[in-house]
Design a protein around this motif. Sequence first.
Motif, PDB file in Angstrom:
ATOM      1  N   MET A   1      28.571  21.809  17.229  1.00  0.00           N
ATOM      2  CA  MET A   1      28.604  20.377  16.856  1.00  0.00           C
ATOM      3  C   MET A   1      29.319  20.272  15.510  1.00  0.00           C
ATOM      4  N   LYS A   2      30.558  19.687  15.589  1.00  0.00           N
ATOM      5  CA  LYS A   2      31.344  19.560  14.357  1.00  0.00           C
ATOM      6  C   LYS A   2      31.131  18.158  13.788  1.00  0.00           C
ATOM      7  N   THR A   3      30.634  18.092  12.540  1.00  0.00           N
ATOM      8  CA  THR A   3      30.353  16.786  11.923  1.00  0.00           C
ATOM      9  C   THR A   3      31.407  16.430  10.885  1.00  0.00           C
ATOM     10  N   ILE A   4      31.874  15.175  11.017  1.00  0.00           N
ATOM     11  CA  ILE A   4      32.829  14.616  10.045  1.00  0.00           C
ATOM     12  C   ILE A   4      32.088  13.592   9.198  1.00  0.00           C
ATOM     13  N   ILE A   5      32.317  13.623   7.882  1.00  0.00           N
ATOM     14  CA  ILE A   5      31.678  12.627   7.005  1.00  0.00           C
ATOM     15  C   ILE A   5      32.745  11.871   6.232  1.00  0.00           C
ATOM     16  N   THR A   6      32.536  10.570   6.098  1.00  0.00           N
ATOM     17  CA  THR A   6      33.431   9.742   5.297  1.00  0.00           C
ATOM     18  C   THR A   6      32.634   8.660   4.601  1.00  0.00           C
ATOM     19  N   TYR A   7      33.294   7.927   3.705  1.00  0.00           N
ATOM     20  CA  TYR A   7      32.628   6.891   2.903  1.00  0.00           C
ATOM     21  C   TYR A   7      33.530   5.680   2.814  1.00  0.00           C
ATOM     22  N   GLY A   8      32.897   4.500   2.629  1.00  0.00           N
ATOM     23  CA  GLY A   8      33.719   3.299   2.423  1.00  0.00           C
ATOM     24  C   GLY A   8      32.902   2.027   2.379  1.00  0.00           C
ATOM     25  N   THR A   9      33.582   0.935   2.081  1.00  0.00           N
ATOM     26  CA  THR A   9      32.962  -0.392   2.046  1.00  0.00           C
ATOM     27  C   THR A   9      33.045  -1.067   3.416  1.00  0.00           C
ATOM     28  N   PHE A  10      34.158  -0.898   4.089  1.00  0.00           N
ATOM     29  CA  PHE A  10      34.389  -1.439   5.441  1.00  0.00           C
ATOM     30  C   PHE A  10      34.054  -2.935   5.505  1.00  0.00           C
ATOM     31  N   ASP A  11      34.519  -3.676   4.491  1.00  0.00           N
ATOM     32  CA  ASP A  11      34.293  -5.131   4.467  1.00  0.00           C
ATOM     33  C   ASP A  11      35.357  -5.808   5.334  1.00  0.00           C
ATOM     34  N   LEU A  12      34.953  -6.901   6.024  1.00  0.00           N
ATOM     35  CA  LEU A  12      35.910  -7.614   6.908  1.00  0.00           C
ATOM     36  C   LEU A  12      36.617  -6.582   7.797  1.00  0.00           C
ATOM     37  N   PHE A  13      35.846  -5.887   8.593  1.00  0.00           N
ATOM     38  CA  PHE A  13      36.276  -4.766   9.450  1.00  0.00           C
ATOM     39  C   PHE A  13      37.607  -5.099  10.131  1.00  0.00           C
ATOM     40  N   ARG A  30      30.907  14.504  15.870  1.00  0.00           N
ATOM     41  CA  ARG A  30      29.958  13.532  15.294  1.00  0.00           C
ATOM     42  C   ARG A  30      30.572  12.991  14.004  1.00  0.00           C
ATOM     43  N   LEU A  31      30.549  11.633  13.882  1.00  0.00           N
ATOM     44  CA  LEU A  31      31.111  10.994  12.673  1.00  0.00           C
ATOM     45  C   LEU A  31      30.007  10.202  11.981  1.00  0.00           C
ATOM     46  N   VAL A  32      29.746  10.564  10.717  1.00  0.00           N
ATOM     47  CA  VAL A  32      28.740   9.825   9.938  1.00  0.00           C
ATOM     48  C   VAL A  32      29.421   9.187   8.732  1.00  0.00           C
ATOM     49  N   ILE A  33      28.918   7.991   8.380  1.00  0.00           N
ATOM     50  CA  ILE A  33      29.580   7.216   7.319  1.00  0.00           C
ATOM     51  C   ILE A  33      28.603   6.877   6.203  1.00  0.00           C
ATOM     52  N   GLY A  34      29.024   7.141   4.976  1.00  0.00           N
ATOM     53  CA  GLY A  34      28.294   6.674   3.786  1.00  0.00           C
ATOM     54  C   GLY A  34      28.847   5.288   3.469  1.00  0.00           C
ATOM     55  N   GLU A  75      27.743  10.154  -7.058  1.00  0.00           N
ATOM     56  CA  GLU A  75      27.275  11.546  -7.144  1.00  0.00           C
ATOM     57  C   GLU A  75      26.611  12.081  -5.879  1.00  0.00           C
ATOM     58  N   GLN A  76      26.342  11.229  -4.887  1.00  0.00           N
ATOM     59  CA  GLN A  76      25.493  11.669  -3.775  1.00  0.00           C
ATOM     60  C   GLN A  76      26.206  12.486  -2.691  1.00  0.00           C
ATOM     61  N   LYS A  77      27.539  12.555  -2.749  1.00  0.00           N
ATOM     62  CA  LYS A  77      28.308  13.152  -1.642  1.00  0.00           C
ATOM     63  C   LYS A  77      27.878  14.592  -1.334  1.00  0.00           C
ATOM     64  N   ARG A  78      27.697  15.376  -2.387  1.00  0.00           N
ATOM     65  CA  ARG A  78      27.367  16.803  -2.173  1.00  0.00           C
ATOM     66  C   ARG A  78      26.062  16.951  -1.370  1.00  0.00           C
ATOM     67  N   GLN A  79      25.053  16.191  -1.767  1.00  0.00           N
ATOM     68  CA  GLN A  79      23.759  16.319  -1.048  1.00  0.00           C
ATOM     69  C   GLN A  79      23.859  15.729   0.361  1.00  0.00           C
ATOM     70  N   ASP A  80      24.688  14.656   0.508  1.00  0.00           N
ATOM     71  CA  ASP A  80      24.892  14.072   1.846  1.00  0.00           C
ATOM     72  C   ASP A  80      25.532  15.103   2.786  1.00  0.00           C
ATOM     73  N   ILE A  81      26.557  15.781   2.263  1.00  0.00           N
ATOM     74  CA  ILE A  81      27.292  16.769   3.079  1.00  0.00           C
ATOM     75  C   ILE A  81      26.332  17.872   3.542  1.00  0.00           C
ATOM     76  N   GLN A  82      25.443  18.281   2.612  1.00  0.00           N
ATOM     77  CA  GLN A  82      24.482  19.329   2.983  1.00  0.00           C
ATOM     78  C   GLN A  82      23.450  18.797   3.973  1.00  0.00           C
ATOM     79  N   ASN A 103      35.468  20.974  -2.014  1.00  0.00           N
ATOM     80  CA  ASN A 103      35.978  21.917  -1.003  1.00  0.00           C
ATOM     81  C   ASN A 103      35.333  23.297  -1.048  1.00  0.00           C
ATOM     82  N   ASP A 104      34.283  23.446  -1.907  1.00  0.00           N
ATOM     83  CA  ASP A 104      33.521  24.708  -1.817  1.00  0.00           C
ATOM     84  C   ASP A 104      32.463  24.623  -0.711  1.00  0.00           C
ATOM     85  N   ILE A 105      32.152  23.385  -0.264  1.00  0.00           N
ATOM     86  CA  ILE A 105      31.114  23.268   0.791  1.00  0.00           C
ATOM     87  C   ILE A 105      31.615  22.574   2.055  1.00  0.00           C
ATOM     88  N   VAL A 106      32.871  22.040   2.003  1.00  0.00           N
ATOM     89  CA  VAL A 106      33.367  21.295   3.180  1.00  0.00           C
ATOM     90  C   VAL A 106      34.887  21.280   3.159  1.00  0.00           C
TER      91      VAL A 106
END
Length: 151
Positions: A1-13, A30-34, A75-82, A103-106
């Motif tokens: 199971m390969k998980t992709i993570i991304t982040y954004g506001t995604f306003d007015l999609f 699997r795609l998860v979004i912050g 600052e939360q990206k590292r813990q989210d990725i884990q 890029n040391d963890i992802v």
Amino acid sequence: MKTIITYGTFDLFHVGHVRLLQRLKRLGDRLVIGLSTDEFNTQKGKTVVIPYADRKEVLLSCKYVDDVFPEENWEQKRQDIQRENADIFAIGDDWIGKFDDLNDIVDVLYLPRTQDISTTDIKAVMSQIEEDKKKEIKNLFSHLSSLVTKL
Ligand code: C2G
């Protein structure tokens, strides 16, 4: 199971968001979004039109998206990725280089943005329509008042 993570506001999609999510999903299973909260957007200097709960509902309705969690700070990206056990962190190339420290963890990827569409452009068009409507109403009133004075 390969998980992709991304982040954004995604306003007015819009289609730029859709195409990014489509490309991200193709990179794995699997795609998860912050998703930036309304409060975090203030920190980002963004004024959102659509509130967090509705932006989350819209994203979860998208067939490419598997989960959405709140992005509340830089600052939360590292813990989210884990926590999400993400294999790839990917985001549009307007952020190129900004997240290389992860890029040391992802695997960190920056994908080309879709040209000629942005939330900022959509907001500009909306406010222009509002301005044009205001002018139209003003002209109508001045026309009506000139008619009334002639009665
Ligand atoms: N995007 C795109 N093409 C566009 C517009 C946006 O590919 N025409 C991408 C952006 O590059 C980003 C994603 O869609 O990867 C979401 O864009 P925004 O909602 O503007 O997100 P942003 O404010 O860049 O938030 O911590 C990272 C930030 O939260 C990213």
